[in-house]
Design a protein around this motif. Structure first.
Motif, PDB file in Angstrom:
ATOM      1  N   UNK A   2      50.530  37.091  55.225  1.00 36.77           N
ATOM      2  CA  UNK A   2      49.203  37.031  54.622  1.00 36.77           C
ATOM      3  C   UNK A   2      49.214  37.692  53.249  1.00 36.77           C
ATOM      4  N   UNK A   3      48.444  37.137  52.314  1.00 32.13           N
ATOM      5  CA  UNK A   3      48.343  37.626  50.939  1.00 32.13           C
ATOM      6  C   UNK A   3      49.672  37.570  50.193  1.00 32.13           C
TER       7      UNK A   3
ATOM      8  N   UNK B 247      53.123  38.603  45.369  1.00 36.04           N
ATOM      9  CA  UNK B 247      52.102  39.395  46.057  1.00 36.04           C
ATOM     10  C   UNK B 247      50.736  39.058  45.466  1.00 36.04           C
ATOM     11  N   UNK B 248      49.808  38.631  46.317  1.00 32.79           N
ATOM     12  CA  UNK B 248      48.471  38.242  45.849  1.00 32.79           C
ATOM     13  C   UNK B 248      47.468  39.389  45.917  1.00 32.79           C
ATOM     14  N   UNK B 249      47.889  40.559  46.375  1.00 32.11           N
ATOM     15  CA  UNK B 249      46.986  41.700  46.454  1.00 32.11           C
ATOM     16  C   UNK B 249      46.778  42.331  45.075  1.00 32.11           C
ATOM     17  N   UNK B 250      45.697  43.095  44.962  1.00 33.52           N
ATOM     18  CA  UNK B 250      45.417  43.782  43.695  1.00 33.52           C
ATOM     19  C   UNK B 250      46.354  44.970  43.538  1.00 33.52           C
ATOM     20  N   UNK B 251      46.989  45.056  42.387  1.00 34.26           N
ATOM     21  CA  UNK B 251      47.906  46.150  42.083  1.00 34.26           C
ATOM     22  C   UNK B 251      47.335  47.019  40.974  1.00 34.26           C
TER      23      UNK B 251
ATOM     24  N   UNK C 123      44.921  50.499  35.106  1.00 34.04           N
ATOM     25  CA  UNK C 123      44.552  49.083  35.041  1.00 34.04           C
ATOM     26  C   UNK C 123      44.837  48.426  36.390  1.00 34.04           C
ATOM     27  N   UNK C 124      43.854  47.726  36.915  1.00 31.13           N
ATOM     28  CA  UNK C 124      43.981  47.031  38.191  1.00 31.13           C
ATOM     29  C   UNK C 124      44.028  45.527  37.915  1.00 31.13           C
ATOM     30  N   UNK C 125      44.997  44.864  38.514  1.00 32.56           N
ATOM     31  CA  UNK C 125      45.207  43.447  38.229  1.00 32.56           C
ATOM     32  C   UNK C 125      45.730  42.751  39.484  1.00 32.56           C
ATOM     33  N   UNK C 126      45.705  41.414  39.452  1.00 29.01           N
ATOM     34  CA  UNK C 126      46.243  40.610  40.549  1.00 29.01           C
ATOM     35  C   UNK C 126      46.617  39.233  40.016  1.00 29.01           C
ATOM     36  N   UNK C 127      47.463  38.573  40.772  1.00 28.80           N
ATOM     37  CA  UNK C 127      47.859  37.208  40.416  1.00 28.80           C
ATOM     38  C   UNK C 127      46.677  36.277  40.690  1.00 28.80           C
ATOM     39  N   UNK C 128      46.402  35.417  39.730  1.00 29.36           N
ATOM     40  CA  UNK C 128      45.285  34.491  39.883  1.00 29.36           C
ATOM     41  C   UNK C 128      45.623  33.410  40.916  1.00 29.36           C
ATOM     42  N   UNK C 129      44.670  33.145  41.785  1.00 34.51           N
ATOM     43  CA  UNK C 129      44.855  32.092  42.800  1.00 34.51           C
ATOM     44  C   UNK C 129      44.204  30.781  42.367  1.00 34.51           C
ATOM     45  N   UNK C 130      43.894  30.656  41.105  1.00 35.22           N
ATOM     46  CA  UNK C 130      43.276  29.438  40.595  1.00 35.22           C
ATOM     47  C   UNK C 130      44.248  28.259  40.726  1.00 35.22           C
ATOM     48  N   UNK C 131      43.747  27.156  41.264  1.00 39.51           N
ATOM     49  CA  UNK C 131      44.558  25.949  41.426  1.00 39.51           C
ATOM     50  C   UNK C 131      44.271  24.996  40.268  1.00 39.51           C
ATOM     51  N   UNK C 132      45.327  24.553  39.601  1.00 42.62           N
ATOM     52  CA  UNK C 132      45.157  23.604  38.511  1.00 42.62           C
ATOM     53  C   UNK C 132      45.394  22.170  38.972  1.00 42.62           C
ATOM     54  N   UNK C 133      45.273  21.261  38.028  1.00 41.89           N
ATOM     55  CA  UNK C 133      45.521  19.852  38.357  1.00 41.89           C
ATOM     56  C   UNK C 133      46.974  19.631  38.744  1.00 41.89           C
ATOM     57  N   UNK C 134      47.859  20.419  38.202  1.00 37.58           N
ATOM     58  CA  UNK C 134      49.279  20.370  38.545  1.00 37.58           C
ATOM     59  C   UNK C 134      49.727  21.776  38.930  1.00 37.58           C
ATOM     60  N   UNK C 135      50.831  21.904  39.668  1.00 38.64           N
ATOM     61  CA  UNK C 135      51.308  23.251  40.025  1.00 38.64           C
ATOM     62  C   UNK C 135      51.545  24.134  38.801  1.00 38.64           C
ATOM     63  N   UNK C 136      51.970  23.531  37.706  1.00 38.94           N
ATOM     64  CA  UNK C 136      52.252  24.313  36.516  1.00 38.94           C
ATOM     65  C   UNK C 136      50.992  24.925  35.905  1.00 38.94           C
TER      66      UNK C 136
ATOM     67  N   UNK D 206      45.447  37.692  29.407  1.00 37.76           N
ATOM     68  CA  UNK D 206      46.341  37.646  30.564  1.00 37.76           C
ATOM     69  C   UNK D 206      46.055  36.465  31.485  1.00 37.76           C
ATOM     70  N   UNK D 207      44.868  35.889  31.396  1.00 38.34           N
ATOM     71  CA  UNK D 207      44.569  34.761  32.279  1.00 38.34           C
ATOM     72  C   UNK D 207      45.482  33.575  31.963  1.00 38.34           C
ATOM     73  N   UNK D 208      45.944  33.471  30.726  1.00 36.94           N
ATOM     74  CA  UNK D 208      46.863  32.391  30.376  1.00 36.94           C
ATOM     75  C   UNK D 208      48.239  32.571  31.014  1.00 36.94           C
ATOM     76  N   UNK D 209      48.518  33.780  31.452  1.00 32.12           N
ATOM     77  CA  UNK D 209      49.801  34.059  32.095  1.00 32.12           C
ATOM     78  C   UNK D 209      49.668  34.182  33.612  1.00 32.12           C
ATOM     79  N   UNK D 210      48.524  33.777  34.136  1.00 33.40           N
ATOM     80  CA  UNK D 210      48.340  33.751  35.584  1.00 33.40           C
ATOM     81  C   UNK D 210      47.898  35.057  36.197  1.00 33.40           C
ATOM     82  N   UNK D 211      47.348  35.969  35.406  1.00 28.65           N
ATOM     83  CA  UNK D 211      46.912  37.260  35.928  1.00 28.65           C
ATOM     84  C   UNK D 211      45.432  37.485  35.633  1.00 28.65           C
TER      85      UNK D 211
END
Length: 308
Positions: free
Chosen positions: A24-25, A59-63, A85-98, A155-160
């Motif tokens: 999970x996560x 890891x999808x948890x907040x670090x 600074x608290x951050x996490x990997x974005x779980x946003x789904x795009x039109x393609x995996x990339x 950072x959102x452009x880098x998936x965070x």
């Protein structure tokens, strides 16, 4: 028989290599022959042994990352700031995996935490010089919020996703800290002195008012006493005159009575040590006559002045 055993062992190994479980996560990035193929989230999954490999376990948890920076305020004071600074990997789904956050977080930056720190440091060192030292302390939360918004957009452009940026403490040079403590101490002493002065002023004003009221009441009492004495004298003279005594005789009797009362009070008080009296009691009458003569002379003199 031996070949069958070997084949069975191989099958077990292949099955073991092909089955994997994602906790999970977490998200596993699967590569096929070194090229991105897919990513799998929590659950049971399969892969082709030897051809597909788990390239990363995301890891999808907040670090949280913590660091310190030095920055100069608008009034040229260098402060040391502790940042969290608290951050996490974005779980946003795009039109393609990339276009998804998981793909970007792994493939676009080799050191995402270091890159994020660089953005935060640059944003903070650009923001702090806009404020004085006092404003940095008063508006540190607002500064951190503005910096967080700026870095989040990058950072959102880098998936965070940068969840929050906190300024946990602000350190000052020792000499500046001593100066500020001295200023604060002086201000507190000023307030205390002002409070004491106000209290003393209130006390003096209250005492003055109380004294004025007491004097006013005392004056009223003296006036009432004098009125009572005057009324008593008038009543006494009226009673004496009703008995057939003339006004002059009544006045003489009243003066003598006042004199005897004075001597009685003098004897009662006992606070005086000297008194002059005639050696012969019979001379008391002559003293009284002298008092009457003096009184009559004073009255005649006043009448003469009025006639002129």
């Amino acid at each position: 028989m031996y070949l069958m055993l070997v084949a069975l062992v191989l099958i077990v190994i292949l099955v073991a290599l092909s089955v994997f479980i994602v906790p999970q996560q977490k998200a596993y990035i699967i590569e096929r022959l070194g090229k991105f193929n897919r990513f799998n989230t929590a659950g049971l999954h399969f892969r082709i042994p030897l051809i597909e490999t788990v390239a990363a376990r995301v890891d999808l948890r907040t670090s949280q990352t913590e660091f310190s920076i030095d920055a100069k305020t608008r009034d040229n004071v260098t402060v040391t700031m502790d940042i969290a600074a608290q951050f996490r990997v974005s779980t946003t789904q795009g039109a393609t995996p990339q276009e998804s956050g998981i793909w970007r977080s792994f493939y676009m930056l080799s050191n995402p935490v270091g890159q994020m720190r660089s953005y935060l440091i640059d944003a903070l060192r650009s923001a702090v010089p806009q404020y004085t030292l006092d404003e940095v302390f008063d508006r540190k939360d607002a500064i951190a919020r503005d910096v967080n918004e700026t870095v989040s957009e990058l950072m959102v452009d880098y998936g965070y996703d940068v969840v929050s940026t906190l300024i946990t403490s602000i350190g000052l040079p020792p000499d500046v800290e001593r100066s500020m403590n001295s200023i604060n101490s002086a201000q507190r002493e000023k307030v205390a002195a002002q409070s004491l002065a106000d209290a003393e002023r209130i006390k003096v004003v209250t005492e003055a008012k109380a004294q004025a009221e007491a004097m006013e009441e005392a004056g009223r009492g003296i006036a009432a006493q004098r009125r009572a004495i005057a009324d008593g004298i008038a009543d006494s003279l009226a009673v004496i005159q009703e008995s057939g005594i003339s006004a002059a005789e009544a006045n003489q009797l009243f003066v003598f009575t006042q004199w005897t009362d004075m001597m009685s009070e003098f004897a009662k008080s006992g606070r005086q040590s000297t008194v002059v009296l005639p050696s012969d009691f019979n001379q008391t009458a002559s003293m009284f006559s002298q008092m009457l003569v003096a009184t009559e002379a004073a009255e005649e003199r006043d009448a003469a002045r009025e006639a002129e």
